[in-house]
Structure formats: structure tokens, C-alpha cells
Design a protein around this motif. Structure first.
Motif, PDB file in Angstrom:
ATOM      1  N   UNK A 195       3.763  -3.869  13.748  1.00  8.58           N
ATOM      2  CA  UNK A 195       3.259  -4.282  12.440  1.00  8.58           C
ATOM      3  C   UNK A 195       2.028  -3.470  12.082  1.00  8.58           C
ATOM      4  N   UNK A 196       1.689  -3.461  10.784  1.00  5.30           N
ATOM      5  CA  UNK A 196       0.535  -2.691  10.316  1.00  5.30           C
ATOM      6  C   UNK A 196      -0.064  -3.368   9.093  1.00  5.30           C
ATOM      7  N   UNK A 197      -1.377  -3.222   8.948  1.00  2.00           N
ATOM      8  CA  UNK A 197      -2.083  -3.704   7.764  1.00  2.00           C
ATOM      9  C   UNK A 197      -2.560  -2.483   7.003  1.00  2.00           C
ATOM     10  N   UNK A 198      -2.089  -2.315   5.764  1.00  3.05           N
ATOM     11  CA  UNK A 198      -2.419  -1.179   4.921  1.00  3.05           C
ATOM     12  C   UNK A 198      -3.205  -1.655   3.708  1.00  3.05           C
ATOM     13  N   UNK A 199      -3.893  -0.710   3.047  1.00  4.04           N
ATOM     14  CA  UNK A 199      -4.540  -1.016   1.769  1.00  4.04           C
ATOM     15  C   UNK A 199      -4.654   0.262   0.951  1.00  4.04           C
ATOM     16  N   UNK A 200      -4.699   0.095  -0.336  1.00  4.69           N
ATOM     17  CA  UNK A 200      -4.919   1.220  -1.243  1.00  4.69           C
ATOM     18  C   UNK A 200      -6.407   1.512  -1.312  1.00  4.69           C
ATOM     19  N   UNK A 201      -6.748   2.794  -1.401  1.00  5.18           N
ATOM     20  CA  UNK A 201      -8.158   3.175  -1.485  1.00  5.18           C
ATOM     21  C   UNK A 201      -8.700   3.042  -2.910  1.00  5.18           C
ATOM     22  N   UNK A 202      -7.798   2.853  -3.860  1.00  8.08           N
ATOM     23  CA  UNK A 202      -8.200   2.647  -5.253  1.00  8.08           C
ATOM     24  C   UNK A 202      -7.261   1.632  -5.880  1.00  8.08           C
ATOM     25  N   UNK A 203      -6.633   2.028  -6.969  1.00  5.30           N
ATOM     26  CA  UNK A 203      -5.666   1.140  -7.604  1.00  5.30           C
ATOM     27  C   UNK A 203      -4.446   0.968  -6.698  1.00  5.30           C
ATOM     28  N   UNK A 204      -3.691  -0.107  -6.953  1.00  2.00           N
ATOM     29  CA  UNK A 204      -2.490  -0.368  -6.164  1.00  2.00           C
ATOM     30  C   UNK A 204      -1.561   0.843  -6.177  1.00  2.00           C
ATOM     31  N   UNK A 205      -0.905   1.069  -5.030  1.00  9.24           N
ATOM     32  CA  UNK A 205      -0.009   2.217  -4.881  1.00  9.24           C
ATOM     33  C   UNK A 205       1.407   1.710  -4.636  1.00  9.24           C
ATOM     34  N   UNK A 206       2.338   2.194  -5.456  1.00 12.30           N
ATOM     35  CA  UNK A 206       3.751   1.853  -5.254  1.00 12.30           C
ATOM     36  C   UNK A 206       4.338   2.845  -4.258  1.00 12.30           C
ATOM     37  N   UNK A 207       4.761   2.354  -3.090  1.00 10.52           N
ATOM     38  CA  UNK A 207       5.358   3.231  -2.076  1.00 10.52           C
ATOM     39  C   UNK A 207       6.865   3.005  -2.075  1.00 10.52           C
ATOM     40  N   UNK A 208       7.596   4.088  -2.047  1.00 10.79           N
ATOM     41  CA  UNK A 208       9.060   3.987  -2.021  1.00 10.79           C
ATOM     42  C   UNK A 208       9.554   3.469  -0.690  1.00 10.79           C
ATOM     43  N   UNK A 209       8.783   3.715   0.372  1.00 14.31           N
ATOM     44  CA  UNK A 209       9.140   3.208   1.694  1.00 14.31           C
ATOM     45  C   UNK A 209       7.903   3.196   2.568  1.00 14.31           C
ATOM     46  N   UNK A 210       7.794   2.170   3.399  1.00 11.19           N
ATOM     47  CA  UNK A 210       6.786   2.109   4.441  1.00 11.19           C
ATOM     48  C   UNK A 210       7.511   1.742   5.725  1.00 11.19           C
ATOM     49  N   UNK A 211       7.135   2.388   6.830  1.00 14.72           N
ATOM     50  CA  UNK A 211       7.775   2.121   8.114  1.00 14.72           C
ATOM     51  C   UNK A 211       6.798   2.425   9.237  1.00 14.72           C
ATOM     52  N   UNK A 212       7.111   1.951  10.430  1.00 14.99           N
ATOM     53  CA  UNK A 212       6.377   2.372  11.626  1.00 14.99           C
ATOM     54  C   UNK A 212       7.266   3.376  12.346  1.00 14.99           C
ATOM     55  N   UNK A 213       6.849   4.638  12.276  1.00 11.63           N
ATOM     56  CA  UNK A 213       7.617   5.721  12.877  1.00 11.63           C
ATOM     57  C   UNK A 213       7.243   5.859  14.353  1.00 11.63           C
TER      58      UNK A 213
END
Length: 530
Positions: A181-199
């Protein structure tokens, strides 16, 4: 008193500054270098490039998305090449394109075993640019730079997303289902990511990503991603969060190393024989596949028993536990009028089998392959014939030698008093009768074992106290008898423990006697250990 400065990682050689040098000085410097290179014992001379390093790097993990001024760290998985190596220091060294030093902090002394050691550096910041990282170790006062070197760039385009925490498996074992698992955040405005995964990448860069990649909107307040579950083989792995933004994949820091251990070897049958004095041999049996011993009137079908040339009556009262061991006693006490084949019995002893002859010879335990071992102290002398061995299942419509026999440890007291023997008895019709021996004082305690890899290219390894005394490969078996390995592969075996008298053991003692075979334990594991 003159103070001597100790070499540190930051004293590693750097590129010389450009400048003009007199031609004579160049020649003299070259000659001096040649003289120094001939002095192999000089501490000033670096080891030759071909020298095998004492420490090997399995994984080197460096930043992949660092921005100028961002605090980042690195890690490495290393192992001793041929034993545990005591290093005075291990660090992850860094050089920029000009050769200037920017090592990660946290250099430390360590003992690096062959099983592996993970080094995690301290954190630091970097200016924008490209850097070369490598593991450096100090052994006996000498620094060695290890391969591989890994380039990383600070200041690459950012997806606008950073990872605050990355959680990877802790001490998993091979075949165990785990996730990350991972906790992410945007450094500015919200970011739409097409995919997030743990590689995940294994040694050599093999891809082994966690499943469950998903699209998401990552706000500045944070977003938690939890992967699907999967299994891994034993080894070390590098994990990191990867996100796809506007069609481009970004590998985010931090990267983490996790190590998967070998799956525990399943104990399929075992008995430590610690039952109270006088208890039967099955008290204390353990294992995942059951298994029980019974008194064996004859190792083959009792209706065809001919005494196996020994004139021994095998009796339940000659087998007992004494609180520490299983004791099988051979003596001259036998039942009145007992017949051994066509002759009267002359001796009493014990033979334990896992073939239940009360149920037609059905095995209470049988197995193909694995690790089989017993710790035993055997009686010496002419006439003694103790053995730890296995036989095949007679209920499959096949008798010996078709269903097989493996003699893990067999002692012939008369004809071969200084050796332990190993044998194979298999065959379509004719018994292969394939034996070998090795010198062993059987009157001392020893652990006798068989490691059986039952694959198409497998082997049988016989050992005493962990030292292999005989190896039979699949190719060896087929060369000895066509199709022999296939027969071994397809005929599961069950255990027999016995103390025969006479026969192949030689002439028994005259007059009354009593001899003991002691068994500390018997254990069978699912997979071979050697």
C-alpha cells in the motif's frame, strides 16, 4: 606526536584537474606507476579488476523522481560471496558528472552473510543534475567500489504527485500471498492519474508488479492505494509506486527493498521418541500426513514370509520407548515354537513398518521425494543387521522389487563392520540391487538422511551428519537400468526400522546375547534439503 589521518569514503579517488604537465614528469610518473603495480603486497595498489569481490550487490535502489532540494535516500541488498564478511564500513557512494562526491550519509560497519544484508542509507538533498551511485565497502582498511553502478537524475519532469509512505511486505515467505500500500498526495491541485500501482522488480530487473492498478484522482490532502495480493518466489525485490499521468509513466520515490524467504519445509511425518518409558513406538508422532508404525512379521507379504534368511521372530515386546529414544532389542528370547519360514526361530527382535498388514499392507504413511532422516546409534558386531529403509506400496498390485526399496542406512556387522551401506532395489523383474558404502563408526550417534528430488532431472543424495556420501542422478539411474528413474518417480515409499540378526549381517553371536538399536528421532519433510 604526528597524527595519521584515516582514509574515509570521501577519500576515494577523484578525477585529476586538467592542467599542463612537463613531458619528463609524465614519463617519470608512468614509470613510477609501473613499479608500484608490480608490488602486489603494497597497500597503495588497488586490487586487479578481475579479482572477485568478497561482497556482491544483488540490488541497488536509487531515487527516480527526486527534485532539487528534495530529501531522498538509497538502499542496497548485498551478500557475502563465499561466507560472512566483516566490513568496516558500507555506504552508497555518489559522484556527479565531474567526479565530485555526494555520498549518501549513514555509512556503517556490518557483518554481511551469504544469505544477504540490506543497507539503508540516510537521507540527503541534491542539486539538479545526473549522478552515478554505487555501493562501496571498506574491508581490512581498503575501500572497494562494487558493481553495478546506477545513474539517477534529479530535476526530471514531475507528475505533480509525491509518495509520503510506501508499505511493503515484512519477512514474507515464498508462496505466501501478500500485498502493498502507499499514501500519495498532489503537490498542488488535484492530479488525475490514469493508473497508480506498486511496481516490483526482482534481481536482474524482472517485473513482478502487484496487481490492482487503478485510475484515481489524487488530492493535496492525500490518497491511499492498496494493491491486490500475489505471491513471490524466494529472493530480494525492489518496490516503488508508479503513476501514469497524461500517458506517461513516472516511477516515484521512495523505492524499498523487501526480501522473501524460502517457504518452511513442511514436516510430513516425525517422531522424537520422547514418550515415557515403556510406551509404544507411536506415542508422540507428529506430521501433516499421519503415519503409524506396527510390528512387521515380515517385510514382504506375511503369507509369503520366509524369514528373509534370519530366523528372527519380530515381536512388539522387543520395541519400546525409554523416555529419550526408541529402543529395538535383539536377543535370544523368542516365542516357544515360533516358526521363521520353514525353520524354528532362534532370535527375537523388533521390526517396525508403516505398512499395515492387518489391512492388507495399506501404508499409514507414504511419500515421493523430500528429506528423510533418522538419528541413530547402531549395534556393532557379527550377526547384527540394523537398517533404516523404505519400501513401496504392495496394494498397487506390485510386489518387491517392482514397488521399490531404498536403503538409507544399512549395516552388515559381519562382512562389512566398518561401513554404512546404501542400496536401491527396483526393477521391472530383475532387482537392480545397486549398493555402495562409506566408512562410519555406527556405534556412535549419527544422522542418516536421504534427500530425494523427484523431478525428471532429480537425484537421490545419501548423507551422514550432513555430509553427502553418495549421489544418484536421474541420468545415473537410467544408465544403470532403462526406465529406472521413472519407476523411482512413480512409487511412493514407506518407512521400515529394524534390527535383523544373521543373514547379510553375518554369523550371530553364540549363546545368549542382547543388543540394542537406538533411534533418537525419525523425520520426513516435504522437500529435499540438499
Amino acid at each position: 606526536m604526528r597524527r595519521v589521518r584515516r582514509r574515509r569514503p570521501d577519500d576515494l579517488p577523484r578525477p585529476a584537474r586538467p592542467g599542463r604537465r612537463h613531458p619528463v614528469l609524465v614519463v617519470l610518473a608512468t614509470l613510477l606507476a609501473l613499479v608500484l603495480s608490480a608490488g602486489a603486497g603494497s597497500a597503495l595498489v588497488a586490487p586487479p579488476a578481475s579479482a572477485a569481490p568478497a561482497v556482491v550487490v544483488d540490488l541497488l535502489v536509487t531515487p527516480t523522481s527526486a527534485q532539487a532540494g528534495q530529501s531522498v535516500s538509497a538502499s542496497a541488498r548485498v551478500h557475502g560471496a563465499s561466507g560472512t564478511v566483516a566490513v568496516q564500513a558500507i555506504t552508497i557512494a555518489v559522484r556527479n558528472s565531474s567526479g565530485a562526491q555526494f555520498d549518501f550519509p549513514g555509512a556503517t560497519a556490518a557483518s554481511i552473510p551469504t544469505s544477504g544484508y540490506t543497507f539503508n542509507s540516510g537521507a540527503r538533498t541534491f542539486a539538479a543534475g545526473t549522478y552515478d551511485a554505487f555501493v562501496a565497502v571498506q574491508i581490512n582498511g581498503t575501500w572497494t567500489n562494487l558493481e553495478p553502478h546506477k545513474a539517477f537524475t534529479v530535476g526530471s519532469p514531475s507528475p505533480g504527485v509525491v509518495v509520503d509512505t510506501l508499505t511493503v511486505p515484512t519477512s514474507p515467505t515464498s508462496g505466501q500471498s501478500v500485498n502493498a500500500s502507499a499514501r500519495l498526495r498532489a503537490t498542488g491541485a488535484s492530479v488525475a492519474v490514469q493508473a497508480v500501482t506498486v511496481a516490483v522488480r526482482g534481481v536482474g530487473g524482472t517485473q513482478a508488479d502487484f496487481p490492482g492498478a487503478t485510475a484515481a484522482t489524487v488530492p493535496s490532502g492525500g490518497y491511499t492505494f492498496t494493491s491486490g495480493a500475489r505471491t513471490f518466489g524466494a529472493g530480494s525485490y525492489e518496490a516503488f509506486v508508479a503513476v501514469q499521468v497524461n500517458g506517461t509513466w513516472y516511477n516515484l520515490d521512495p523505492h524499498k527493498i523487501f526480501t522473501v524467504g524460502a517457504a518452511p519445509n513442511l514436516l510430513t511425518f516425525g517422531n522424537e521418541f520422547n514418550g515415557h518409558t515403556g510406551s509404544d513406538p507411536n506415542a508422540g508422532s507428529t506430521g501433516t500426513r499421519g503415519g503409524a508404525f506396527s510390528t512387521d512379521p515380515c517385510w514382504r507379504n506375511p503369507t509369503g514370509c520366509n524369514g528373509n534368511t534370519t530366523q528372527v521372530e519380530y515381536r512388539a515386546d522387543h520395541v519400546r520407548q525409554d523416555g529419550t529414544n526408541l529402543v529395538i532389542t535383539a536377543d535370544t528370547n523368542h516365542g516357544a515354537g515360533a516358526q521363521c519360514g520353514n525353520a524354528p526361530c532362534r532370535y527375537g527382535s523388533g521390526r517396525l513398518t508403516m505398512l499395515n498388514w492387518a489391512a492388507g499392507g495399506t501404508p499409514t504413511f507414504q511419500q515421493l521425494g523430500g528429506h528423510w532422516e533418522a538419528r541413530m546409534q547402531l549395534p556393532k558386531g557379527s550377526g547384527m543387521w540394523p537398517a533404516f529403509w523404505t519400501v513401496g506400496d504392495p496394494t498397487r498390485g506390485e510386489e518387491w522389487p517392482q514397488n521399490g526399496e531404498i536403503d538409507i542406512a544399512e549395516y552388515f556387522g559381519g562382512p562389512d563392520p566398518s561401513n554404512i551401506n546404501t542400496y536401491l532395489h527396483y526393477g521391472e523383474s530383475a532387482d537392480v540391487n545397486w549398493g555402495a558404502h562409506a566408512p562410519v563408526d555406527v556405534s556412535a550417534w549419527h544422522t542418516y538422511a536421504l534427500d530425494w528430488d523427484n523431478s525428471a532431472t532429480g537425484y537421490l543424495k545419501f548423507s551422514v551428519d550432513g555430509t553427502v556420501i553418495r549421489t544418484i542422478t536421474a541420468a545415473d539411474a537410467n544408465a544403470r537400468q532403462a526406465g529406472l528413474w521413472s519407476r523411482i518417480q512413480t512409487h511412493p515409499q514407506s518407512i521400515i526400522l529394524d534390527l535383523a540378526v544373521g543373514g547379510a549381517g553375518g554369523t550371530p553371536p553364540t549363546g545368549a546375547f542382547s543388543r540394542n538399536m537406538l533411534i533418537d528421532y525419525v523425520r520426513v519433510y516435504e522437500t529435499p534439503m540438499r
